[in-house]
Design a protein around this motif. Sequence first.
Motif, PDB file in Angstrom:
ATOM      1  N   PRO A  60      10.267 101.071  95.337  1.00  0.00           N
ATOM      2  CA  PRO A  60       9.856 100.263  96.486  1.00  0.00           C
ATOM      3  C   PRO A  60      10.636  98.939  96.514  1.00  0.00           C
ATOM      4  O   PRO A  60      10.870  98.325  95.480  1.00  0.00           O
ATOM      5  N   THR A  61      11.027  98.541  97.682  1.00  0.00           N
ATOM      6  CA  THR A  61      11.836  97.332  97.833  1.00  0.00           C
ATOM      7  C   THR A  61      10.980  96.079  97.754  1.00  0.00           C
ATOM      8  O   THR A  61      11.352  95.115  97.101  1.00  0.00           O
ATOM      9  N   TYR A  62       9.858  96.094  98.387  1.00  0.00           N
ATOM     10  CA  TYR A  62       9.009  94.917  98.443  1.00  0.00           C
ATOM     11  C   TYR A  62       7.716  95.186  97.686  1.00  0.00           C
ATOM     12  O   TYR A  62       7.059  96.189  97.902  1.00  0.00           O
ATOM     13  N   THR A  63       7.383  94.255  96.814  1.00  0.00           N
ATOM     14  CA  THR A  63       6.085  94.337  96.144  1.00  0.00           C
ATOM     15  C   THR A  63       5.367  93.021  96.381  1.00  0.00           C
ATOM     16  O   THR A  63       5.980  91.949  96.420  1.00  0.00           O
ATOM     17  N   ARG A  64       4.090  93.106  96.537  1.00  0.00           N
ATOM     18  CA  ARG A  64       3.289  91.911  96.781  1.00  0.00           C
ATOM     19  C   ARG A  64       2.241  91.783  95.694  1.00  0.00           C
ATOM     20  O   ARG A  64       1.620  92.763  95.302  1.00  0.00           O
ATOM     21  N   THR A  65       2.085  90.579  95.234  1.00  0.00           N
ATOM     22  CA  THR A  65       0.992  90.288  94.316  1.00  0.00           C
ATOM     23  C   THR A  65       0.296  89.045  94.825  1.00  0.00           C
ATOM     24  O   THR A  65       0.908  88.171  95.435  1.00  0.00           O
TER      25      THR A  65
END
Length: 75
Positions: free
Chosen positions: A57-62
């Motif tokens: 996955p290109t974008y990860t959010r935390t």
Amino acid sequence: MVENNLTDSGGLNVKDDSESIDFRAIVAICVSNWYWFAICVAIALSLGILYILITPPTYTRTASVLTSVAIFIKK
């Protein structure tokens, strides 16, 4: 105007007049070669699914929420 009927290697009647398109001949060619369309769709779907499964996955959010329990009381 004189129209010359030409036959190409696929058997389509091609006219010199650019306004006439033989849609029945085009549909007949597509219907007679339906398996090529099915094979291409199956290959494209397989490659698309393989691409999705392999690529990270290109974008990860935390996110984190900082809450404070301190209560300020003024006297």
